[in-house]
Enzyme design. Structure first.
Site, short mmCIF file in Angstrom:
data_model
loop_
_atom_site.label_atom_id
_atom_site.label_comp_id
_atom_site.label_asym_id
_atom_site.label_seq_id
_atom_site.Cartn_x
_atom_site.Cartn_y
_atom_site.Cartn_z
N GLN A 102 28.51 -95.31 32.29
CA GLN A 102 28.06 -96.01 30.53
C GLN A 102 28.84 -96.32 29.41
O GLN A 102 29.87 -94.64 29.09
CB GLN A 102 26.61 -95.67 29.60
N TYR A 174 24.27 -98.22 18.29
CA TYR A 174 25.67 -98.00 18.00
C TYR A 174 25.98 -99.73 17.64
O TYR A 174 25.45 -100.11 17.93
CB TYR A 174 25.49 -96.96 19.56
N ARG A 226 22.73 -102.75 28.07
CA ARG A 226 20.94 -102.60 27.72
C ARG A 226 21.80 -102.86 26.13
O ARG A 226 22.48 -102.69 25.91
CB ARG A 226 21.61 -99.97 27.75
N GLY A 317 13.49 -91.14 33.23
CA GLY A 317 13.46 -90.20 32.08
C GLY A 317 13.22 -89.37 32.27
O GLY A 317 13.75 -87.99 33.40
N ARG A 318 12.64 -88.35 31.56
CA ARG A 318 12.08 -87.25 31.20
C ARG A 318 11.65 -86.42 32.86
O ARG A 318 11.70 -85.40 33.13
CB ARG A 318 11.04 -86.91 30.41
#
Length: 369
Positions: A102, A174, A226, A317-318
């Site tokens: 990324q 961002y 993304r 994810g988690r």
């Protein structure tokens, strides 16, 4: 019985085939050295979670020294990073899993402390609505063009390091998102103004990265993007803006779009888009022009299938932090053996050091709140 969609392969626009529909989501690790060089702990962390997923997307790697957002962040802004990134790509690419790095610039979402005394930069001199936010300096025209060059150079380094692809990080407030947002972009030149003008930076950056990749390699190379669908600030990105964004990007020669969400069933905050989850609206807008990755607290195979009703791939994810073999267990019908909870004593065994442990704890708090 009908075969589960998550077991199917998927061939992207560029001809690259993923072996199943599961992707490891990019998650902050804070494991790298102070200069962005990869560590052995970080390679082990990724290697442990590859092999079974169709692809692994790394944590953000900053393309500019001034784009660093936190300590321990991956770097891809200098040729000295290539050897380490090559070893990271190799650590991921086991059993056909694709390695995607990324690419990122933090913009105003950093601090002068992280940047060793340098003031953060952004489209405009507007602070983020965060308790510790610093006022950034507005970027000059030549600096904007240099950041585009930095993303192009980052893409070339990713190719040289042997990665299978890159993801352009336009989410989570961002820099790329900052240019599109009316909160962070108050510019009065060609890089700001209307929604179309605020899209100009992303439009040019994506086109130039695609062109650079095509010039640098004749092998299929994955390019993804993304995005976050909404902002809570006023003014800020609304879901209607994001439908415009994904519509524009879906016409380009990119291989996937990847939404950032806390829940795959999440509904928009906009009154006009509350009839169904945001995933459904986004999937309809993309309309098969490129692959679409969903995400958001998917915990079992049934939920993955639900997410895949409105997407082509699902990011994890988690669950893949807690159980590196989550994908294999779901694919092989062994969900009763999945580990969902991690004790502090298990951290070392699972490679959950530094920032990734805090990231995991934050996700758990969000889920319980």
């Amino acid at each position: 019985m009908q075969e589960r969609k998550y077991k199917e392969t998927l061939t992207l626009n560029n001809g690259v085939t993923l072996k199943n529909r599961f992707v490891m989501a990019p998650m902050t690790t804070k494991m790298s050295f102070f200069d962005g060089v990869i560590t052995e702990d970080e390679k082990r962390y990724y290697h442990m979670r590859s092999k079974e997923a169709g692809a692994v997307i790394t944590a953000a790697a900053n393309v500019s020294e001034g784009g660093k957002g936190w300590e321990g962040e991956l770097g891809i802004h200098d040729d000295r990073h290539i050897d380490g990134m090559a070893s990271l790509a190799s650590a991921i690419q086991h059993n056909g899993t694709k390695a995607i790095v990324q690419l990122y610039h933090g913009g105003r979402m950093t601090s002068s402390s992280v940047l060793r005394g340098t003031q953060p930069v952004a489209p405009s001199a507007v602070k983020a609505e965060r308790p510790t936010a610093e006022e950034p300096r507005a970027l000059e025209e030549d600096e904007i063009l240099q950041i585009i060059e930095d993303f192009k150079s980052g893409a070339v380094r990713a190719i040289d390091a042997g990665f299978d692809g890159i993801e352009l990080h336009g989410a989570n407030t961002y820099l790329l998102q900052q240019f599109f947002s009316p909160h962070s972009n108050r510019r009065e030149d060609k890089w700001g103004g209307s929604r179309e003008e605020r899209f100009r930076f992303i439009d040019r950056l994506v086109d130039e990265v695609i062109s650079t990749v095509n010039k640098h390699t004749d092998k299929p190379f994955i390019i993804g993007y993304r995005f976050s669908p909404e902002e809570y600030e006023t003014p800020g990105i609304r879901f209607e803006d994001t439908l415009y964004l994904v519509d524009q990007l879906a016409y380009k020669a990119i291989d996937y779009l990847h939404v950032s969400l806390g829940s795959y069933s999440q509904v928009s905050q906009s009154e006009e888009y509350k009839d169904k989850p945001m995933l459904a609206y986004l999937y309809e807008q993309i309309a098969g022009r490129t692959a679409f990755i969903s995400v958001g607290d998917v915990r079992n195979g049934a939920q993955a299938e639900e997410a895949l009703e409105h997407s082509d791939l699902v990011a994890l994810g988690r669950v893949i932090l807690a159980d590196p073999h989550w994908v294999g267990k779901v694919l092989n019908g062994k969900e009763d053996a999945i580990r969902y909870n991690v004790a502090d004593e298990d951290r070392a065994e699972l490679g959950l050091t530094n920032g990734v442990w805090q990231f995991m704890q934050n996700m758990m708090k969000d889920r319980l709140s």
